[in-house]
Scaffold this active site. Sequence first.
Site, PDB file in Angstrom:
ATOM      1  N   SER A 112      45.659  33.335  34.133  1.00 33.80           N
ATOM      2  CA  SER A 112      45.928  31.878  35.467  1.00 33.80           C
ATOM      3  C   SER A 112      47.171  33.139  35.966  1.00 33.80           C
ATOM      4  CB  SER A 112      47.304  31.994  33.665  1.00 33.80           C
ATOM      5  OG  SER A 112      46.278  30.980  33.066  1.00 33.80           O
ATOM      6  N   ARG A 131      44.435  35.588  24.164  1.00 35.32           N
ATOM      7  CA  ARG A 131      43.843  34.624  22.617  1.00 35.32           C
ATOM      8  C   ARG A 131      42.071  34.722  23.347  1.00 35.32           C
ATOM      9  NH1 ARG A 131      44.666  28.823  21.980  1.00 35.32           N
ATOM     10  NH2 ARG A 131      44.738  28.801  24.268  1.00 35.32           N
ATOM     11  N   ASP A 174      44.255  28.384  33.917  1.00 37.31           N
ATOM     12  CA  ASP A 174      45.326  27.592  33.270  1.00 37.31           C
ATOM     13  C   ASP A 174      45.214  26.200  33.353  1.00 37.31           C
ATOM     14  OD1 ASP A 174      46.918  28.043  34.504  1.00 37.31           O
ATOM     15  OD2 ASP A 174      48.538  28.416  33.081  1.00 37.31           O
TER      16      ASP A 174
END
Length: 899
Positions: free
Chosen positions: A585, A521, A639
């Site tokens: 992440s 994203r 994350d």
Amino acid sequence: QVDRYLYHMRLSDDVLLDVMARFQAEMVKGLGKDTNPTATVKMLPSFVRSLPDGSEKGDFLAVDLGGSQFRAHQVKVCDDGKQSSQLESKFYPTPKEVIHGNGTELFDYVADCLLDFMETKNLKHKKLPLGFTFSFPCKQTKLDEGVLLAWTKHFKVRGVQDTDVVSSLRKALQKHKASDIDVDVLALVNDTVGTMMTCGYDDPRCEVGLIIGTGTNACYMEEMRHIDLVEGDEGRMCINTEWGAFGDDGALDDLRTEFDRDLDLGSLNPGKQLFEKMISSLYLGELVRLILLKMTKEGLLFNGKVSTALLTKGKIEMKHVSAMEKYKEGLSNTKEILTELNLFPSEEDCIAVQHVCTIVSFRSANLCAAALAAILTRLRENKKLLRMRTTVGIDGGLYKTHPQYAKRLHKVVRRLVPNCDVRFLLSVSGSGKGAAMVTAVAYRLAAQRKQIDAALAPFLLSLETLREVKNKMRTELEYGLKRETQASATVKMLPTYVCGTPDGTEKGKFLALDLGGTNFRVLLVKIRSGRRRSVQMYNKIFAIPLEIMQGTGEELFDHIVQCIADFLEYMGIKGARLPLGFTFSFPCRQASIDKGTLVGWTKGFKATDCEGEDVVDMLREAIRRRNEFDLDIVAVVNDTVGTMMTCGYEDPNCEIGLIAGTGSNVCYMEDMKNIEIVEGNEGKMCINTEWGGFGDNGCIDNIRTKYDKEVDEGSLNPGKQRYEKMTSGMYLGEIVRQILIDLTKQGLLFRGQISESLRKRGIFETKFLSQIESDRLALLQVRRILQQLGLDSTCEDSIIVKEVCGAVSKRAAQLCGAGLAAIVEKKREDRGVEHLQITVGVDGTLYKLHPHFSRVLRETVKELAPQCDVTFMLSEDGSGKGAALITAVAKRLHNVGQK
């Protein structure tokens, strides 16, 4: 004349559909806890929870009490690939003094007959399980316990009503202990249930049992969630309707004729079993007699001459009615029978009497069909099917010996329920073989239960074991923080260089990138401070194809930059040099907030030339190669840290971040003085524990099962991330699949057949676990999910699958809770307080979507860290919003530093 006379006995289809609807309403009433006490159709739970599946085997005894004779049986059930059973029986009379005597005499008589049978069959020295067919209404609370509600069928034994008949039989058998008789009464069975089970052995579609003989009754497999009288919602149970009492409350008064009322008044139990008195062979002959008597008195038959036989109760029996209705010999039979009764009939008399018999037996078949149609409709609706194929197991003298009965019944049932394809299967010795079948199934289920419990036992973690896990996690956390042990520590305790949480003064426009799974994203985040404090986000999602996830590092980062370019174009901000936070992440070793070296890929990524490289440099290089725009990369973020920061923006007490989703990880704010691998002792820094690697040194091998080892060996990184493989969504479905394969190999699931789809790695996604374990989901829906996966499951299979999913996800939540308890306890001790109040920011699909995971996790933390008051706060977009907040906090702290 006869037609006019018996007009009320001829029932149209509309009337039968109405009877069907009335019976359906009675069934619902009988199943409800509050309505059952006043229901006439008692809908008694039989505690028979499973039909035969063909794998039953062994020697079983059965005794059968309830008809005109008492019977003892030996049944051999073979599982020789051909699935067969052999039955040997012996009949004993039921003398009047026994069936009208007292309870002790009755059960002593049963025990004596059984002893005689075992002696003749040479079974005296064997310990055998016994099924007891007791064909009277009983209230059961267990499979081997039943309290007699009322005698029916001419039985009137004193002192038995309202007592448990199984313990009475056991007492009587106990007296014979000295004669080397060792019998284990395993199941109390109603003959109707026995009929269904016998036919169920030959035809797996059979889930209804029907008796039409001296008595009449039906049973069927009902969904447990509809049976209020029994605890639990899982699976199905056979319900013995005891439909003979339908109408005892007046529900059929409009259909009962004067003859029905006269017959009832002259019976042993006036006002009781009214439906049975309109249907069963015990009463049909008497009904014919009463009709003939009245017609003769009115001069319509036999020239008005009433013989003694016509005045004598019971003189016309069902066998007479059957003989008179025979297709070709019917008229000559009628003449013979009536002459024997001194009635001297004319030819017209014979035709009229034959017609009376037809109307009476036809009405019986019609009423029986209407009630059966109600049961079939209920079964079809329970299964949510538009059309259903099913089998009705059937037994009873009337059905078997009457020349037209069976044909009439089949025809009417098919007319009333055109959307059910019904096969009628005649039972062979339902009450004897059936009782043995129920016992054999109970025997099989007990053995299976043992095997399933053994397979799932390693997943049940005691409080002691969980404390041990917590203490080991604490030790590993300390190793990761210390300079001399950090290199070899399995829990890496990586410094993130995030040194503060939001204080509310952050503001500006920030970009965030989020790479952590199969999607990537790009976000634009606008943060406002002051009174109108808010966070606005705009984002776009891009897929990462498998060939890029597992290609070269250069290809991966070029793809990421291509996605950023698309987004900046889309938002119209290509020229602005915005500060950017990069959520990456994967385990990184950071030397500063904007430097992160990839320790190793996880979650299915395998891009080459990345491990050991600085991911921020790789991103900058790719931006330079494209040469279209420039960005200020301020922070590389995990994350988990993003999750903590997002919640920290709402709640200043939030100092821990937890991810429980595809992966599993925790971060927390640690005092600088405890972080030996970073210079400086002032303030705090967020530590990314990377706790997924806990146990890679073998310290939790004692709780790893053979299934965990299989999952690990088949993974992309064998021997690594062992704790994550026991707690994270990416692997739970795979653990479940391994267990299901093992149980299928043991013959406990899917009829022992491992389907192609079950062999496929990764077929069992974690979302299926969440769906299957949902409390609101009926087993029918569980079966549908399994069918989507290509697994054709029975109701029993679905229960086992649900149980397996529950064991795996509960252990995951408990292990996760034990790890988290180690961290909150450490925080409490570091602060030197008796009681700690702290908030944990949480994200991840497992925590959010699984019906029980979050509850079990919270309960475990409370149990293992009782001095910590932990609040769990759901994070909103930790990886996007969190990355922007970290960037904003870093900018704020950087500006303060410059000043």
